[in-house]
Design an enzyme around this catalytic site. Structure first.
Site, PDB file in Angstrom:
ATOM      1  N   LYS A   1       0.773  -1.254   0.219  1.00  0.00           N
ATOM      2  CA  LYS A   1       0.014   0.113   0.074  1.00  0.00           C
ATOM      3  C   LYS A   1       1.025   1.156   0.073  1.00  0.00           C
ATOM      4  CE  LYS A   1      -2.858   0.907   3.535  1.00  0.00           C
ATOM      5  NZ  LYS A   1      -2.740   2.232   4.272  1.00  0.00           N
TER       6      LYS A   1
ATOM      7  N   SER B   1       6.909   9.198  12.334  1.00  0.00           N
ATOM      8  CA  SER B   1       5.729   8.998  11.291  1.00  0.00           C
ATOM      9  C   SER B   1       6.159   9.094   9.837  1.00  0.00           C
ATOM     10  CB  SER B   1       4.839  10.045  11.467  1.00  0.00           C
ATOM     11  OG  SER B   1       3.747  10.005  10.365  1.00  0.00           O
TER      12      SER B   1
ATOM     13  N   GLN C   1       4.467   8.960   7.441  1.00  0.00           N
ATOM     14  CA  GLN C   1       3.583  10.031   6.612  1.00  0.00           C
ATOM     15  C   GLN C   1       4.066  11.334   6.663  1.00  0.00           C
ATOM     16  OE1 GLN C   1      -0.446   9.172   7.903  1.00  0.00           O
ATOM     17  NE2 GLN C   1      -0.322   6.908   6.961  1.00  0.00           N
TER      18      GLN C   1
ATOM     19  N   ASP D   1       1.501  -1.106  12.047  1.00  0.00           N
ATOM     20  CA  ASP D   1       0.203  -1.526  11.475  1.00  0.00           C
ATOM     21  C   ASP D   1      -0.159  -2.982  12.052  1.00  0.00           C
ATOM     22  OD1 ASP D   1       0.034   0.886  10.511  1.00  0.00           O
ATOM     23  OD2 ASP D   1       0.637   0.354   8.632  1.00  0.00           O
TER      24      ASP D   1
ATOM     25  N   LYS E   1      -4.818   5.875  14.916  1.00  0.00           N
ATOM     26  CA  LYS E   1      -4.877   5.344  13.413  1.00  0.00           C
ATOM     27  C   LYS E   1      -6.429   5.115  12.799  1.00  0.00           C
ATOM     28  CE  LYS E   1      -0.558   4.342  13.013  1.00  0.00           C
ATOM     29  NZ  LYS E   1      -0.009   4.910  11.913  1.00  0.00           N
TER      30      LYS E   1
ATOM     31  N   ARG F   1      -7.728  -3.211   9.329  1.00  0.00           N
ATOM     32  CA  ARG F   1      -6.686  -3.945   9.996  1.00  0.00           C
ATOM     33  C   ARG F   1      -7.460  -4.907  11.321  1.00  0.00           C
ATOM     34  NH1 ARG F   1      -2.557  -3.428   6.680  1.00  0.00           N
ATOM     35  NH2 ARG F   1      -2.174  -1.136   6.400  1.00  0.00           N
TER      36      ARG F   1
HETATM   37  C1  S3P Z   1       2.176   4.749   6.184  1.00  0.00           C
HETATM   38  C2  S3P Z   1       2.743   5.057   7.336  1.00  0.00           C
HETATM   39  C3  S3P Z   1       2.159   4.701   8.817  1.00  0.00           C
HETATM   40  C4  S3P Z   1       1.230   3.684   8.554  1.00  0.00           C
HETATM   41  C5  S3P Z   1       0.495   3.817   7.554  1.00  0.00           C
HETATM   42  C6  S3P Z   1       1.070   3.947   6.193  1.00  0.00           C
HETATM   43  C7  S3P Z   1       2.687   5.290   5.169  1.00  0.00           C
HETATM   44  O1  S3P Z   1       1.383   5.874   9.245  1.00  0.00           O
HETATM   45  O2  S3P Z   1       0.621   3.535   9.895  1.00  0.00           O
HETATM   46  O3  S3P Z   1      -0.689   2.639   7.246  1.00  0.00           O
HETATM   47  O4  S3P Z   1       2.469   5.057   3.864  1.00  0.00           O
HETATM   48  O5  S3P Z   1       3.635   6.280   5.253  1.00  0.00           O
HETATM   49  P1  S3P Z   1       2.342   6.985  10.340  1.00  0.00           P
HETATM   50  O6  S3P Z   1       3.316   7.570   9.404  1.00  0.00           O
HETATM   51  O7  S3P Z   1       1.539   7.716  10.516  1.00  0.00           O
HETATM   52  O8  S3P Z   1       2.860   6.226  11.308  1.00  0.00           O
END
Ligand code: S3P
Length: 441
Positions: A22, A168, A170, A325, A352, A398
């Site tokens: 993903k 994080s 993201q 996750d 989450k 999940r």
């Molecule tokens: C992700 C980062 C994670 C993860 C999410 C996907 C990504 O989140 O939990 O399912 O693709 O960068 P966080 O960055 O908020 O930890």
């Protein structure tokens, strides 16, 4: 609203693949959009979350040809090729879509609005809004920018040196995407090893992103990422590996179902993602890696898992970041482990898709698990014989899959309600488990 009915059955057996990763699928679409030409994406994850990114990229004026649901050509228009969208960009339930897009759009000379489902509109955005404002972006949102919808008036950005309060990926990725458009370098300090797919893909496209990990033993295990802005991105062909986070459900299902042996082919084993493997190994699980290789800058392997007895373990610190996750499915494994399993340093679970500490505890207790919530994690005492009953996903993909796996080992029949959300990350989850022998209808 759909539901799954699950019963314990024969051992799980067979060889299979899980759908594409993903995180890497999102990045292939977003970075492909600003590359200087056409890149091919193979094995894209055709899940709701990635489709939200695909729709948004198209709304920004990028042509994407779907040769099949998993093979796409992204006709990147270069650095300044994105166009102002004429409507709100609907990120549905995908936090990655909203946060990464916010970073990318902060550097564009136009206005965009990002929103999504109620579940997404409850997720905190201050973590990206604050540093994007420091870079010079104008970002508005509810409660001073804490919650979506976000309105972004893009413009000239400056690089920043910034310490992320949470590890994080993201947030890191949003700031790197904004940093590409800044007039000076961006340096980010992270309190742990958040997944590094953005950095790997940017480097493969010709950008310069350097990462320095703190020396072994230094606590906390910080990492520093340094991005040089203004470099053109070369289009690349991306072959997306199988998603380790999806494989995780099958690894635990096969570990817990007596007599099982399953091989999962071509799974991404990027070390920033495989904390669950380390936790399962510490618990005594039998998972072996074969055919380790690198595909498009990402480590990949075939994984063979055999059923085995487990003992409790401790999960904290960087192991939590590397398995963030996977903690709901780890809780299911822990219900069958001898002794106590403690998860700490995982307060991020509370923000989450659901508050995964509260929802995991609530639903596993319905099945008879001995699980206690903590402010930053949970404690499970095992082994307990789970008893089938009606459980609820709370709309969290999940949790829905973790509860389905719990149902495979619970006595009698388990009904998991509200399972449509599984398609947010793992379309075909149910049929794949059925092919391996799972009793699911
Ligand atoms: C992700 C980062 C994670 C993860 C999410 C996907 C990504 O989140 O939990 O399912 O693709 O960068 P966080 O960055 O908020 O930890």
């Amino acid at each position: 609203m759909s539901r799954l009915t699950v019963r314990p059955g024969p051992p799980l057996r067979g060889r299979t693949r899980v759908p594409g990763d993903k995180s890497i699928s999102h990045r292939a679409l977003l970075l492909g959009a600003i590359a200087e030409g056409t890149g091919r994406v193979e094995n894209l994850l055709p899940a709701n979350d990635c489709l939200a990114t695909l729709t948004a990229v198209r709304a920004l004026g990028i042509e994407v040809e779907e040769l099949s649901p998993t093979t796409l050509l992204v006709h990147g228009r270069g650095w300044h090729g994105l166009q102002e969208p004429d409507d709100v960009l609907n990120c549905v339930r995908s936090g990655t879509t909203l946060r990464l897009l916010a970073g990318l759009l902060a550097g564009q000379p136009f206005t965009s609005v990002l929103s999504g489902d109620p579940q997404l509109r409850r997720r905190p955005m201050g973590r990206i809004v604050e540093p994007l404002r420091l870079m010079g972006a104008t970002v508005l949102g509810r409660d001073h920018g804490r919650w979506p919808p976000l309105a972004i008036q893009g413009g000239r950005l400056h690089g920043i040196e910034y310490s992320l309060p949470v590890a994080s990926a993201q947030v890191k990725s949003a700031l790197l995407l904004a940093g590409l458009y800044a007039d000076s370098p961006t340096t980010l300090h992270l309190p742990g090893p958040a997944r590094d797919h953005t950095e790997r893909m940017l480097n493969a496209m010709g950008a310069t992103v350097e990462t320095k990990e703190a020396a072994a033993g230094v606590q906390p295990p910080t990492s520093t990422v340094h991005l040089t802005p203004g470099q053109r991105l070369r289009p690349i062909d991306v072959s997306v590996p199988g998603d380790f986070s999806s494989a995780a459900f099958l690894l635990v299902a096969a570990t817990l179902s007596p007599g099982s042996e399953v091989t999962l082919e071509e799974v991404g084993v990027n070390p920033t993602r495989t904390g669950l493997l380390d936790a399962l190994w510490a618990m005594g699980a039998s998972v072996t890696l074969h055919e380790e290789r690198t595909v498009g800058g990402e480590p990949v392997a075939d994984l063979t898992v055999r059923a085995s007895a487990l003992r409790g373990t401790e999960v904290g610190g960087s192991l939590v970041v590397r398995s963030i996750d996977e903690l709901p499915i780890l809780a299911v494994a822990a219900t069958q482990a001898e002794g106590e399993t403690r998860v700490r340093d995982a307060a991020e679970l509370r923000v989450k898709e659901t508050d995964r500490i509260a929802t995991t505890v609530e639903e596993l207790r319905r099945l008879g698990a001995e699980i206690e919530p903590r402010a930053d994690g949970f404690v499970v005492r095992g082994p307990t014989r789970l008893r089938g009953t009606v459980v609820h996903s709370h709309g969290d993909h999940r949790l829905a899959m973790a509860l389905t796996v719990a149902g495979l080992i619970a006595q009698g029949e388990t009904t998991v309600q509200d399972t449509d959300c599984i398609a947010d990350s793992f379309p075909g989850f149910e049929s794949l488990l059925v092919r391996l022998g799972g009793q699911i209808s």
